[in-house]
Write a protein that holds these residues in place. Structure first.
Motif, PDB file in Angstrom:
ATOM      1  N   ASP A 192       0.796  -1.232   0.000  1.00 19.87           N
ATOM      2  CA  ASP A 192       0.000   0.000   0.000  1.00 19.87           C
ATOM      3  C   ASP A 192       0.824   1.276   0.000  1.00 19.87           C
ATOM      4  O   ASP A 192       0.307   2.335  -0.314  1.00 19.87           O
ATOM      5  N   ARG A 230       0.929   3.226  -3.193  1.00 23.50           N
ATOM      6  CA  ARG A 230      -0.359   3.486  -3.821  1.00 23.50           C
ATOM      7  C   ARG A 230      -0.510   4.984  -4.096  1.00 23.50           C
ATOM      8  O   ARG A 230      -0.070   5.819  -3.307  1.00 23.50           O
ATOM      9  N   THR A 235       1.900  -3.096  -5.844  1.00 19.85           N
ATOM     10  CA  THR A 235       0.810  -2.511  -5.074  1.00 19.85           C
ATOM     11  C   THR A 235      -0.419  -3.397  -5.173  1.00 19.85           C
ATOM     12  O   THR A 235      -0.825  -3.781  -6.276  1.00 19.85           O
ATOM     13  N   THR A 236      -1.007  -3.708  -4.056  1.00 17.94           N
ATOM     14  CA  THR A 236      -2.196  -4.545  -4.041  1.00 17.94           C
ATOM     15  C   THR A 236      -3.406  -3.758  -4.513  1.00 17.94           C
ATOM     16  O   THR A 236      -3.431  -2.525  -4.465  1.00 17.94           O
ATOM     17  N   GLU A 237      -4.417  -4.490  -4.952  1.00 19.80           N
ATOM     18  CA  GLU A 237      -5.614  -3.826  -5.453  1.00 19.80           C
ATOM     19  C   GLU A 237      -6.483  -3.305  -4.307  1.00 19.80           C
ATOM     20  O   GLU A 237      -7.155  -2.297  -4.458  1.00 19.80           O
ATOM     21  N   THR A 238      -6.492  -4.000  -3.197  1.00 14.49           N
ATOM     22  CA  THR A 238      -7.329  -3.598  -2.066  1.00 14.49           C
ATOM     23  C   THR A 238      -6.486  -2.901  -1.006  1.00 14.49           C
ATOM     24  O   THR A 238      -5.491  -3.462  -0.540  1.00 14.49           O
ATOM     25  N   LEU A 251      -0.618   2.475 -10.278  1.00 13.29           N
ATOM     26  CA  LEU A 251      -2.011   2.191 -10.011  1.00 13.29           C
ATOM     27  C   LEU A 251      -2.838   3.414 -10.358  1.00 13.29           C
ATOM     28  O   LEU A 251      -2.515   4.531  -9.995  1.00 13.29           O
ATOM     29  N   GLN A 260      -8.598   3.713  -8.793  1.00 13.07           N
ATOM     30  CA  GLN A 260      -8.421   2.550  -7.944  1.00 13.07           C
ATOM     31  C   GLN A 260      -7.740   2.939  -6.632  1.00 13.07           C
ATOM     32  O   GLN A 260      -8.038   2.383  -5.580  1.00 13.07           O
TER      33      GLN A 260
END
Length: 613
Positions: free
Chosen positions: A278, A281, A429-432, A601, A605
């Motif tokens: 994160d 992000r 980077t994670t999506e959530t 990202l 998002q």
């Protein structure tokens, strides 16, 4: 494009020509006529509230008054040089020369009473040397308690020369030739003057030294040195913390994480290492964030260039607008930096609406100044002050903004768009977004802003008095090298403090560092505006609606620019630190860093589930 480049070159020439004529050695022969120009009048306690000299019923030249051509900076400072009937011929003494015999009406006497009551002064220029005097004086009879108002009707000029150059000039009223205007309705007044010339050994190159003595008095030099030492100590302490303690903490943390994995003891996910998905992000409202980063970089470039020019001796005492002219030129020419930095960040975050980014960057750069200018100019116009700009000057400033600043901003954004920029994140980077755990109150944005703003403000606190006394008073500030060092320490301090607070923030699993680093870095600007209230009410005697409007209005713009400048420095320094912190971790498997981030990202998002800290 051609028009923009031509105007840019013109602005460079204008900046180069802003050096005052006072540094050009003029040669005179005995008996040569040298014009004494009147500049302005105003209450001594309110330096911004200035008016034209002939708003008072003084003697005017026989052929009518003529205005000297003014530079852009002179007009911005409210200077309006106009001819006077004084005849001060080179090396020619004059004894009790009569300017005129004037009949003062009731309205004229009322004007004089009002200005004497407010302690008005006048400023004149002789061979580009400033000279000041007061309009009159107030006396109180202790026996009866009666207050009387007197105006000065005779002035004594003492002028110094060296060979064929004018070196110095002073003016003083004759205390025996005053006119009582307390109660009269009409009277005849004779205005006169005396001129005395004397030779001096001071060379022409040092004739401005007398105006810089205030800054170099022993008691003031000690304060300047104390401020420099204090700022230096703060920087050294922070650098030591950053290079030893913080680096050692990071190394120990990396070793601890590695040891836990080797012993197959899977620790609970805590600390900065587990924010890898994160921390890179894109920030919420990334378009706004990109724009303020660009404007902050522009302010940093403009301030750096202005202080470099001042340290090089370009600006001289009473150069009548040289500094303001240079600031206008630098603002226009540095607009390309704002466009490029803003556009580069916008591209890194995956933005696609380039027009909105350029428009937002331009509005943030000019909007606050425009709002304050419209208000203060309307106030000055209602007062009839020369601080209100003529329509021609407003047109020139508008053309500079429209034909130079805006096109350069667009060109900078276009150059950023064409660069092959990628967000150099060592981790995917994670999506959530990872949920942020509940934090104690002292780890929220406001307390950290207060903590982050104290040290950068403390580095400049001592020097602020002298800067304010020069801008909002009648002192002269000439030691730009000291100011440059102080500003540099504030920038470095803001960067160190922001990095330390960001590391502390990540240790409690709060990955929202983009906006927090900017707010903490720029928070010294809030403290600076708080100092403005302290200076106005505790250190000055300024009063009146016009002076108050100018003081708090334009200081708000300066503090806003200071906030953006330090905020961009803090965010940029934090970005470098965070990237190196994660890149320096030895345990890449745990950080999911087998593949570098190839595409940023998208902002949409990134903004899901997030809000400004």
């Amino acid at each position: 494009m051609g028009v923009t480049m031509a105007l840019a070159l013109l602005l460079l020439a204008l900046g180069a020509a802003s050096v005052t004529d006072a540094e050009r050695n003029r040669s005179y022969k005995q008996g040569d006529s040298v014009m004494l120009y009147a500049n302005k009048i105003g209450p001594f306690l309110n330096p911004t509230e200035v008016y034209e000299f002939y708003q008072l019923p003084y003697c005017q030249p026989t052929g009518g008054k003529l205005y000297k051509k003014a530079s852009l900076g002179e007009v911005l400072e409210g200077d309006r040089l106009v001819t006077t009937p004084f005849e001060l011929k080179f090396r020619t003494d004059v004894k009790d020369a009569v300017l005129c015999n004037k009949t003062l009406s009731s309205a004229d006497l009322m004007k004089f009473r009002d200005v004497v009551k407010q302690d008005y002064y006048f400023q004149m220029f002789y061979d580009d040397l400033p000279v000041w005097g007061f309009i009159g004086k107030v006396e109180k009879e202790w026996q009866t308690g009666t207050i009387k108002f007197y105006i000065f009707s005779h002035w004594d000029f003492d002028v110094s020369y060296n060979n064929d150059s004018i070196i110095d000039i002073n003016v003083s009223p004759d205390p025996l030739r005053v006119v009582n205007v307390t109660t009269a309705d009409q009277m005849d007044v004779q205005f006169s003057f005396t001129v005395r010339w004397r030779e001096t050994s001071v060379p022409f190159s040092r004739r401005m030294d007398r105006y810089t003595r205030y800054s170099f008095l022993p008691q003031h030099l000690e304060i300047h040195w104390f401020g420099l030492m204090q700022a230096g100590v703060i920087v050294v302490m922070l650098a030591s913390y950053f290079s030893t303690i913080l680096t050692r903490v990071l190394k120990n943390e990396c070793k601890r994480y590695s040891r836990d994995d080797e012993l197959c003891n899977k620790p609970a996910e805590a600390g900065w290492k587990y924010l890898h998905g994160d921390v890179f992000r894109s920030p919420p409202q990334y378009n706004l964030f990109s724009a303020i980063m660009g404007v902050g970089a522009q302010v940093l470039a403009m301030v750096t260039c202005a202080l470099a020019l001042g340290s090089a001796g370009i600006f001289h005492p009473y150069d009548r607008g040289g500094l303001l002219t240079a600031c206008v030129v630098l603002y226009a020419l540095s607009a390309g930096i704002a466009g490029y930095v803003s556009g580069r960040h916008y591209k890194l975050f995956g933005g696609t609406n380039w027009v909105s980014n350029v428009v937002l960057c331009t509005c943030l750069s000019t909007g606050p100044l425009l709002v304050v200018f419209v208000f203060t100019d309307a106030v000055a116009a209602s007062y009839g002050s020369t601080a209100s700009l003529p329509l021609g000057t407003i047109g020139v400033l508008s053309l500079i903004w429209a034909l130079v600043a805006v096109p350069l901003t667009v060109l900078g954004a276009f150059a950023a768009k064409r660069t092959q920029a990628e967000l150099e994140a060592p981790c995917r980077t994670t999506e959530t977004p990872r949920p942020v755990p509940p934090l104690p109150w002292y780890r929220t944005a406001l307390p950290q802003m207060i903590l982050a703003g104290v040290l950068p403000f403390w580095t400049i606190y001592i020097e602020l008095y002298y800067v304010f006394a020069s801008i909002w008073g009648h002192k002269v500030y000439t030691i730009y090298s000291v100011l440059a060092f102080i500003v540099a320490t504030a920038v470095i301090t803001a960067a160190f403090v922001t990095i330390a607070l960001t590391h502390s923030q990540m240790m409690v699993e709060d990955h929202r560092w983009w906006w927090r680093s900017f707010l903490c870095g720029g928070s010294a600007g809030v403290f600076l505006y708080g100092y403005c209230f302290f200076y106005f009410f505790a250190r000055s005697d300024m009063n009146g609606f016009m002076q108050t409007s100018f003081f708090f209005g334009y200081n708000a713009v300066v503090c806003y620019a200071f906030f953006l400048m330090l905020g961009s420095v803090g965010s940029f320094a934090t970005h470098i630190f965070v990237r190196r912190m994660y890149r320096g971790s030895k345990d890449r498997d745990d950080l999911l860093c087998k593949e570098p981030l190839k595409e940023p990202l998208l902002g949409k998002q990134a903004e899901e589930g997030q809000a400004l800290p």
